[in-house]
Design a protein around this motif. Structure first.
Motif, PDB file in Angstrom:
ATOM      1  N   GLY A   1      11.729  14.239  16.111  1.00  0.00           N
ATOM      2  CA  GLY A   1      10.458  14.678  16.683  1.00  0.00           C
ATOM      3  C   GLY A   1      10.605  15.942  17.519  1.00  0.00           C
ATOM      4  O   GLY A   1       9.769  16.846  17.443  1.00  0.00           O
ATOM      5  N   ALA A   2      11.690  16.023  18.301  1.00  0.00           N
ATOM      6  CA  ALA A   2      11.898  17.176  19.174  1.00  0.00           C
ATOM      7  C   ALA A   2      12.077  18.460  18.380  1.00  0.00           C
ATOM      8  O   ALA A   2      11.686  19.548  18.827  1.00  0.00           O
ATOM      9  CB  ALA A   2      13.118  16.939  20.067  1.00  0.00           C
TER      10      ALA A   2
ATOM     11  N   ALA B   1      17.714   4.123  15.410  1.00  0.00           N
ATOM     12  CA  ALA B   1      16.274   4.352  15.260  1.00  0.00           C
ATOM     13  C   ALA B   1      15.729   5.240  16.377  1.00  0.00           C
ATOM     14  O   ALA B   1      15.016   6.220  16.127  1.00  0.00           O
ATOM     15  CB  ALA B   1      15.533   3.013  15.243  1.00  0.00           C
ATOM     16  N   ILE B   2      16.085   4.918  17.620  1.00  0.00           N
ATOM     17  CA  ILE B   2      15.505   5.635  18.761  1.00  0.00           C
ATOM     18  C   ILE B   2      16.070   7.047  18.884  1.00  0.00           C
ATOM     19  O   ILE B   2      15.316   8.007  19.097  1.00  0.00           O
ATOM     20  CB  ILE B   2      15.742   4.832  20.062  1.00  0.00           C
ATOM     21  CG1 ILE B   2      14.918   3.532  20.011  1.00  0.00           C
ATOM     22  CG2 ILE B   2      15.355   5.660  21.287  1.00  0.00           C
ATOM     23  CD1 ILE B   2      15.163   2.594  21.169  1.00  0.00           C
ATOM     24  N   ILE B   3      17.392   7.199  18.741  1.00  0.00           N
ATOM     25  CA  ILE B   3      17.993   8.527  18.830  1.00  0.00           C
ATOM     26  C   ILE B   3      17.436   9.435  17.739  1.00  0.00           C
ATOM     27  O   ILE B   3      17.060  10.593  17.975  1.00  0.00           O
ATOM     28  CB  ILE B   3      19.531   8.453  18.725  1.00  0.00           C
ATOM     29  CG1 ILE B   3      20.118   7.660  19.900  1.00  0.00           C
ATOM     30  CG2 ILE B   3      20.132   9.851  18.676  1.00  0.00           C
ATOM     31  CD1 ILE B   3      19.855   8.265  21.257  1.00  0.00           C
ATOM     32  N   GLY B   4      17.361   8.918  16.520  1.00  0.00           N
ATOM     33  CA  GLY B   4      16.829   9.709  15.419  1.00  0.00           C
ATOM     34  C   GLY B   4      15.368  10.052  15.597  1.00  0.00           C
ATOM     35  O   GLY B   4      14.928  11.163  15.274  1.00  0.00           O
TER      36      GLY B   4
ATOM     37  N   TRP C   1      29.279   6.151  22.164  1.00  0.00           N
ATOM     38  CA  TRP C   1      29.524   6.110  20.726  1.00  0.00           C
ATOM     39  C   TRP C   1      28.234   5.851  19.954  1.00  0.00           C
ATOM     40  O   TRP C   1      28.017   6.407  18.870  1.00  0.00           O
ATOM     41  CB  TRP C   1      30.558   5.034  20.387  1.00  0.00           C
ATOM     42  CG  TRP C   1      31.974   5.390  20.707  1.00  0.00           C
ATOM     43  CD1 TRP C   1      32.748   4.870  21.703  1.00  0.00           C
ATOM     44  CD2 TRP C   1      32.791   6.351  20.029  1.00  0.00           C
ATOM     45  NE1 TRP C   1      33.998   5.448  21.690  1.00  0.00           N
ATOM     46  CE2 TRP C   1      34.047   6.354  20.669  1.00  0.00           C
ATOM     47  CE3 TRP C   1      32.581   7.208  18.950  1.00  0.00           C
ATOM     48  CZ2 TRP C   1      35.096   7.184  20.269  1.00  0.00           C
ATOM     49  CZ3 TRP C   1      33.624   8.035  18.536  1.00  0.00           C
ATOM     50  CH2 TRP C   1      34.855   8.019  19.188  1.00  0.00           C
ATOM     51  N   GLN C   2      27.360   5.022  20.515  1.00  0.00           N
ATOM     52  CA  GLN C   2      26.099   4.718  19.832  1.00  0.00           C
ATOM     53  C   GLN C   2      25.195   5.954  19.770  1.00  0.00           C
ATOM     54  O   GLN C   2      24.545   6.212  18.743  1.00  0.00           O
ATOM     55  CB  GLN C   2      25.364   3.575  20.555  1.00  0.00           C
ATOM     56  CG  GLN C   2      26.018   2.214  20.424  1.00  0.00           C
ATOM     57  CD  GLN C   2      25.852   1.615  19.031  1.00  0.00           C
ATOM     58  OE1 GLN C   2      25.401   2.267  18.103  1.00  0.00           O
ATOM     59  NE2 GLN C   2      26.230   0.356  18.890  1.00  0.00           N
ATOM     60  N   VAL C   3      25.155   6.706  20.854  1.00  0.00           N
ATOM     61  CA  VAL C   3      24.359   7.940  20.848  1.00  0.00           C
ATOM     62  C   VAL C   3      24.930   8.920  19.829  1.00  0.00           C
ATOM     63  O   VAL C   3      24.185   9.560  19.071  1.00  0.00           O
ATOM     64  CB  VAL C   3      24.326   8.574  22.263  1.00  0.00           C
ATOM     65  CG1 VAL C   3      23.705   9.974  22.204  1.00  0.00           C
ATOM     66  CG2 VAL C   3      23.540   7.691  23.220  1.00  0.00           C
ATOM     67  N   LEU C   4      26.255   9.028  19.786  1.00  0.00           N
ATOM     68  CA  LEU C   4      26.891   9.924  18.819  1.00  0.00           C
ATOM     69  C   LEU C   4      26.552   9.491  17.393  1.00  0.00           C
ATOM     70  O   LEU C   4      26.292  10.337  16.525  1.00  0.00           O
ATOM     71  CB  LEU C   4      28.402   9.928  19.024  1.00  0.00           C
ATOM     72  CG  LEU C   4      29.218  10.797  18.058  1.00  0.00           C
ATOM     73  CD1 LEU C   4      28.770  12.257  18.127  1.00  0.00           C
ATOM     74  CD2 LEU C   4      30.717  10.681  18.361  1.00  0.00           C
ATOM     75  N   ARG C   5      26.545   8.180  17.125  1.00  0.00           N
ATOM     76  CA  ARG C   5      26.151   7.673  15.808  1.00  0.00           C
ATOM     77  C   ARG C   5      24.750   8.163  15.436  1.00  0.00           C
ATOM     78  O   ARG C   5      24.511   8.621  14.315  1.00  0.00           O
ATOM     79  CB  ARG C   5      26.126   6.146  15.787  1.00  0.00           C
ATOM     80  CG  ARG C   5      27.426   5.460  15.544  1.00  0.00           C
ATOM     81  CD  ARG C   5      27.216   3.941  15.487  1.00  0.00           C
ATOM     82  NE  ARG C   5      26.448   3.557  14.321  1.00  0.00           N
ATOM     83  CZ  ARG C   5      25.202   3.088  14.362  1.00  0.00           C
ATOM     84  NH1 ARG C   5      24.545   2.985  15.509  1.00  0.00           N
ATOM     85  NH2 ARG C   5      24.588   2.724  13.252  1.00  0.00           N
ATOM     86  N   GLY C   6      23.822   8.036  16.381  1.00  0.00           N
ATOM     87  CA  GLY C   6      22.450   8.453  16.112  1.00  0.00           C
ATOM     88  C   GLY C   6      22.351   9.937  15.812  1.00  0.00           C
ATOM     89  O   GLY C   6      21.613  10.352  14.902  1.00  0.00           O
ATOM     90  N   VAL C   7      23.098  10.743  16.545  1.00  0.00           N
ATOM     91  CA  VAL C   7      23.101  12.196  16.320  1.00  0.00           C
ATOM     92  C   VAL C   7      23.676  12.518  14.943  1.00  0.00           C
ATOM     93  O   VAL C   7      23.138  13.355  14.206  1.00  0.00           O
ATOM     94  CB  VAL C   7      23.898  12.912  17.433  1.00  0.00           C
ATOM     95  CG1 VAL C   7      24.047  14.396  17.113  1.00  0.00           C
ATOM     96  CG2 VAL C   7      23.220  12.734  18.782  1.00  0.00           C
TER      97      VAL C   7
ATOM     98  N   MET D   1      21.241  11.641  12.151  1.00  0.00           N
ATOM     99  CA  MET D   1      20.148  12.606  12.089  1.00  0.00           C
ATOM    100  C   MET D   1      20.630  13.912  11.474  1.00  0.00           C
ATOM    101  O   MET D   1      19.926  14.534  10.656  1.00  0.00           O
ATOM    102  CB  MET D   1      19.612  12.858  13.512  1.00  0.00           C
ATOM    103  CG  MET D   1      18.253  13.517  13.547  1.00  0.00           C
ATOM    104  SD  MET D   1      16.969  12.447  12.861  1.00  0.00           S
ATOM    105  CE  MET D   1      16.591  13.285  11.337  1.00  0.00           C
ATOM    106  N   ALA D   2      21.828  14.343  11.835  1.00  0.00           N
ATOM    107  CA  ALA D   2      22.384  15.575  11.264  1.00  0.00           C
ATOM    108  C   ALA D   2      22.576  15.427   9.761  1.00  0.00           C
ATOM    109  O   ALA D   2      22.289  16.358   8.990  1.00  0.00           O
ATOM    110  CB  ALA D   2      23.717  15.912  11.940  1.00  0.00           C
ATOM    111  N   ASP D   3      23.056  14.261   9.333  1.00  0.00           N
ATOM    112  CA  ASP D   3      23.222  14.000   7.900  1.00  0.00           C
ATOM    113  C   ASP D   3      21.891  14.157   7.159  1.00  0.00           C
ATOM    114  O   ASP D   3      21.817  14.824   6.115  1.00  0.00           O
ATOM    115  CB  ASP D   3      23.776  12.583   7.714  1.00  0.00           C
ATOM    116  CG  ASP D   3      23.451  12.000   6.352  1.00  0.00           C
ATOM    117  OD1 ASP D   3      23.645  12.693   5.338  1.00  0.00           O
ATOM    118  OD2 ASP D   3      23.004  10.837   6.305  1.00  0.00           O
ATOM    119  N   ILE D   4      20.834  13.569   7.691  1.00  0.00           N
ATOM    120  CA  ILE D   4      19.522  13.628   7.027  1.00  0.00           C
ATOM    121  C   ILE D   4      18.977  15.049   7.037  1.00  0.00           C
ATOM    122  O   ILE D   4      18.393  15.506   6.042  1.00  0.00           O
ATOM    123  CB  ILE D   4      18.547  12.649   7.704  1.00  0.00           C
ATOM    124  CG1 ILE D   4      19.056  11.214   7.540  1.00  0.00           C
ATOM    125  CG2 ILE D   4      17.144  12.769   7.107  1.00  0.00           C
ATOM    126  CD1 ILE D   4      18.259  10.186   8.316  1.00  0.00           C
TER     127      ILE D   4
END
Length: 307
Positions: free
Chosen positions: A201-202, A193-196, A79-85, A88-91
């Motif tokens: 960057g990728a 922070a880390i997922i984003g 769930w935490q990884v999904l939050r980060g994704v 990032m998609a929102d931004i």
């Protein structure tokens, strides 16, 4: 239990409101700078550089409270990884929308996210939404349709990106509520922070363009305003509950309209302004009803189906 409004010092509430309004102002300036830059550079490059500022700020906050390895020990890592994704998609979508949608109209569309939170909380959190809030959500969406009516905003990809930005942010908020039952705030912040940082960057590296000194200085300004805005938000929330300061975030709409007129020479038209007012009104009604529902849960419940 969270303190009631009566238990919070009035001077702290006032300061929290002022800080919230300043935060909204800072983020509005950031959006204006971003809109200027994405006319020349890829939104993915600008998003990547902007996220560096946020990630640095977030990780510093996290490491002041706990070692990073400890903060990353999540009970619900998926769930935490999904939050980060989702964040990032929102931004990304917001930055893409900035290219073609005026600031005022863009804010008017994206402020539907509290209404979307109400809807997404039903399948994800299992919340029950009564007729009253459903009607308010429907009225809010009618306001959005007024903004994108025939003869209103051009129905291009920018409008779709704005709607997707609001939708992804709403799902992000709902999942944040979900993971808060299992993980601490530093853990959620570290993952975001880390997922984003990795995702931005990728993708952003493939859209890199050399920047002039003036544009680079503007990017540095975006990084600074990112850290300043989030810092002010943290201070505001430390002085008053989110339910108290949340309505003042709607100041972002008139502020965006002013910035759009002053910086870009674009005034929102009267009908779109009406649609925006309907969205804000519906959002405030949903917030007020949600607050009443929480009070009722703590005391005497409301009648079923009237939430």
């Amino acid at each position: 239990m969270s303190p009631s409004i009566a238990e919070i010092r009035t001077d702290n509430v006032g300061r929290a409101i002022v800080l919230t309004l300043i935060t909204v102002g800072v983020f509005g300036v950031q959006d204006a700078m971003s809109k200027t830059l994405v006319q020349t550079y890829s939104p993915f490059q600008i998003t990547m550089m902007r996220y560096w500022g946020f990630a640095l700020f977030a990780l510093i906050l996290v490491m002041r409270q706990a070692p990073l390895r400890q903060a990353l020990a999540s009970k619900v890592p998926g769930w935490q990884v999904l939050r980060g994704v989702l964040l990032m998609a929102d931004i990304w979508f917001f930055a893409l929308a900035l290219r073609t949608v005026p600031l005022g109209e863009l804010q008017a569309i994206t402020v539907v996210y509290p209404l979307l939170v109400t809807l997404f909380a039903i399948p994800i959190l299992g919340e029950k939404v009564g007729v009253f809030r459903f009607v308010a959500v429907g009225v809010g969406f009618a306001g959005a349709l007024i903004i994108v009516r025939p003869g209103g905003l051009p129905l291009d990809w920018g409008v779709l990106f704005a709607l997707l930005s609001a939708a992804f942010y709403a799902i992000y908020i709902v999942i944040t509520r979900k993971v808060s039952q299992f993980d601490s705030a530093p853990t959620s912040m570290a993952y975001a922070a880390i997922i984003g940082l990795v995702l931005s960057g990728a993708v952003g590296v493939f859209f890199w363009q050399p920047m002039g000194w003036v544009d680079f200085a503007m990017v540095v300004g975006i990084m600074i305003t990112t850290c300043a805005g989030h810092g002010l938000m943290v201070f505001a929330l430390s002085m008053a509950p989110a339910s108290v300061v949340q309505p003042f975030n709607y100041f972002s709409l008139p502020w965006a309209i002013v910035l759009s007129a002053v910086v870009f020479g674009h005034w929102i038209d009267a009908i779109s302004l009406l649609g925006a007012a309907i969205i804000v009104g519906a959002g405030l009604v949903v917030m007020a009803r949600e607050r009443m529902r929480k009070v009722a849960v703590a005391g005497t419940p409301t009648l079923p189906g009237t939430e």
